[in-house]
Design a protein around this motif. Sequence first.
Motif, PDB file in Angstrom:
ATOM      1  N   PHE A  96       0.803  -1.221   0.000  1.00  0.00           N
ATOM      2  CA  PHE A  96       0.000   0.000   0.000  1.00  0.00           C
ATOM      3  C   PHE A  96       0.837   1.273   0.000  1.00  0.00           C
ATOM      4  N   LEU A  97       2.069   1.228   0.481  1.00  0.00           N
ATOM      5  CA  LEU A  97       2.894   2.434   0.488  1.00  0.00           C
ATOM      6  C   LEU A  97       3.556   2.728  -0.853  1.00  0.00           C
ATOM      7  N   VAL A  98       3.681   1.730  -1.704  1.00  0.00           N
ATOM      8  CA  VAL A  98       4.427   1.922  -2.951  1.00  0.00           C
ATOM      9  C   VAL A  98       3.565   1.910  -4.197  1.00  0.00           C
ATOM     10  N   GLU A  99       2.303   1.654  -4.070  1.00  0.00           N
ATOM     11  CA  GLU A  99       1.427   1.654  -5.235  1.00  0.00           C
ATOM     12  C   GLU A  99       0.023   2.067  -4.842  1.00  0.00           C
ATOM     13  N   GLU A 100      -0.701   2.548  -5.786  1.00  0.00           N
ATOM     14  CA  GLU A 100      -2.109   2.877  -5.544  1.00  0.00           C
ATOM     15  C   GLU A 100      -2.825   1.585  -5.170  1.00  0.00           C
ATOM     16  N   TYR A 101      -3.615   1.612  -4.169  1.00  0.00           N
ATOM     17  CA  TYR A 101      -4.275   0.382  -3.754  1.00  0.00           C
ATOM     18  C   TYR A 101      -5.770   0.616  -3.586  1.00  0.00           C
ATOM     19  N   THR A 102      -6.496  -0.428  -3.839  1.00  0.00           N
ATOM     20  CA  THR A 102      -7.941  -0.350  -3.660  1.00  0.00           C
ATOM     21  C   THR A 102      -8.393  -1.172  -2.458  1.00  0.00           C
ATOM     22  N   LYS A 103      -7.536  -2.054  -1.980  1.00  0.00           N
ATOM     23  CA  LYS A 103      -7.874  -2.878  -0.824  1.00  0.00           C
ATOM     24  C   LYS A 103      -7.503  -2.122   0.446  1.00  0.00           C
ATOM     25  N   LYS A 104      -8.376  -1.254   0.870  1.00  0.00           N
ATOM     26  CA  LYS A 104      -8.118  -0.396   2.014  1.00  0.00           C
ATOM     27  C   LYS A 104      -8.506  -1.109   3.308  1.00  0.00           C
ATOM     28  N   CYS A 105      -7.679  -0.942   4.326  1.00  0.00           N
ATOM     29  CA  CYS A 105      -7.997  -1.472   5.644  1.00  0.00           C
ATOM     30  C   CYS A 105      -9.232  -0.734   6.167  1.00  0.00           C
ATOM     31  N   VAL A 106     -10.213  -1.486   6.612  1.00  0.00           N
ATOM     32  CA  VAL A 106     -11.447  -0.882   7.113  1.00  0.00           C
ATOM     33  C   VAL A 106     -11.481  -0.844   8.646  1.00  0.00           C
ATOM     34  N   ARG A 107     -10.359  -1.191   9.269  1.00  0.00           N
ATOM     35  CA  ARG A 107     -10.203  -1.144  10.723  1.00  0.00           C
ATOM     36  C   ARG A 107     -11.232  -1.999  11.458  1.00  0.00           C
ATOM     37  N   CYS A 108     -11.488  -3.170  10.920  1.00  0.00           N
ATOM     38  CA  CYS A 108     -12.461  -4.059  11.557  1.00  0.00           C
ATOM     39  C   CYS A 108     -11.870  -4.793  12.762  1.00  0.00           C
ATOM     40  N   ASN A 109     -10.549  -4.814  12.863  1.00  0.00           N
ATOM     41  CA  ASN A 109      -9.816  -5.449  13.964  1.00  0.00           C
ATOM     42  C   ASN A 109      -9.967  -6.965  14.018  1.00  0.00           C
ATOM     43  N   GLN A 110     -10.519  -7.574  12.972  1.00  0.00           N
ATOM     44  CA  GLN A 110     -10.624  -9.029  12.978  1.00  0.00           C
ATOM     45  C   GLN A 110      -9.243  -9.669  12.953  1.00  0.00           C
ATOM     46  N   CYS A 111      -8.270  -9.035  12.320  1.00  0.00           N
ATOM     47  CA  CYS A 111      -6.899  -9.563  12.293  1.00  0.00           C
ATOM     48  C   CYS A 111      -6.308  -9.574  13.695  1.00  0.00           C
ATOM     49  N   ILE A 112      -6.571  -8.539  14.468  1.00  0.00           N
ATOM     50  CA  ILE A 112      -6.063  -8.451  15.830  1.00  0.00           C
ATOM     51  C   ILE A 112      -6.782  -9.457  16.722  1.00  0.00           C
ATOM     52  N   GLY A 113      -8.052  -9.658  16.472  1.00  0.00           N
ATOM     53  CA  GLY A 113      -8.812 -10.655  17.222  1.00  0.00           C
ATOM     54  C   GLY A 113      -8.198 -12.036  17.107  1.00  0.00           C
ATOM     55  N   LYS A 114      -7.683 -12.359  15.928  1.00  0.00           N
ATOM     56  CA  LYS A 114      -7.024 -13.653  15.744  1.00  0.00           C
ATOM     57  C   LYS A 114      -5.747 -13.734  16.583  1.00  0.00           C
ATOM     58  N   LEU A 115      -4.993 -12.635  16.634  1.00  0.00           N
ATOM     59  CA  LEU A 115      -3.777 -12.618  17.450  1.00  0.00           C
ATOM     60  C   LEU A 115      -4.096 -12.857  18.923  1.00  0.00           C
ATOM     61  N   VAL A 116      -5.136 -12.206  19.411  1.00  0.00           N
ATOM     62  CA  VAL A 116      -5.542 -12.348  20.803  1.00  0.00           C
ATOM     63  C   VAL A 116      -5.890 -13.807  21.108  1.00  0.00           C
ATOM     64  N   GLN A 117      -6.402 -14.504  20.120  1.00  0.00           N
ATOM     65  CA  GLN A 117      -6.767 -15.915  20.283  1.00  0.00           C
ATOM     66  C   GLN A 117      -5.595 -16.849  20.013  1.00  0.00           C
ATOM     67  N   GLY A 118      -4.402 -16.293  19.790  1.00  0.00           N
ATOM     68  CA  GLY A 118      -3.218 -17.106  19.567  1.00  0.00           C
ATOM     69  C   GLY A 118      -3.072 -17.621  18.148  1.00  0.00           C
ATOM     70  N   GLN A 119      -3.822 -17.071  17.220  1.00  0.00           N
ATOM     71  CA  GLN A 119      -3.737 -17.464  15.820  1.00  0.00           C
ATOM     72  C   GLN A 119      -2.880 -16.466  15.061  1.00  0.00           C
ATOM     73  N   SER A 120      -2.472 -16.841  13.851  1.00  0.00           N
ATOM     74  CA  SER A 120      -1.694 -15.900  13.051  1.00  0.00           C
ATOM     75  C   SER A 120      -2.596 -14.767  12.563  1.00  0.00           C
ATOM     76  N   ALA A 121      -2.004 -13.592  12.476  1.00  0.00           N
ATOM     77  CA  ALA A 121      -2.760 -12.415  12.046  1.00  0.00           C
ATOM     78  C   ALA A 121      -2.906 -12.430  10.534  1.00  0.00           C
ATOM     79  N   GLU A 122      -4.104 -12.478  10.085  1.00  0.00           N
ATOM     80  CA  GLU A 122      -4.411 -12.406   8.660  1.00  0.00           C
ATOM     81  C   GLU A 122      -5.630 -11.517   8.491  1.00  0.00           C
ATOM     82  N   CYS A 123      -5.651 -10.806   7.396  1.00  0.00           N
ATOM     83  CA  CYS A 123      -6.828  -9.994   7.106  1.00  0.00           C
ATOM     84  C   CYS A 123      -7.904 -10.897   6.534  1.00  0.00           C
TER      85      CYS A 123
END
Length: 129
Positions: A96-123
Amino acid sequence: MDAKSTCTILNKLDFDFVEISGGDVAGKAKFGTIRQGKDTYYYRHVIAEMKSQNLLNKQPVIVTGGFENIQDAQIALDDGVPLVGFARKFLRNDKFLVEEYTKKCVRCNQCIGKLVQGQSAECPLQDKQ
């Protein structure tokens, strides 16, 4: 927790660096949150408090939260923050820093929720628009 309380804690401890960040997955933040709103650079009030207590000179500071692009991050850098983090946005689109992107983070925090549960962080929206 508010910015003054955060700075009181930081002033008493020695760190290699401090990252000003935080998330709250479904209102379950253990110690509360210092986040004010969802706008770009939403920890600016903490940085202002750190500056007033001369804590930006005590140890390196990384501020993470709300930045959508380099121009947004420049605001924090202009405030004297030496490092800016982007975190979740790299999970959504690692280029996202080096090219125009359309897949914008919507700040749903589902990726962080996985980390809290001990899973790998994935969007969970990685392959979706």
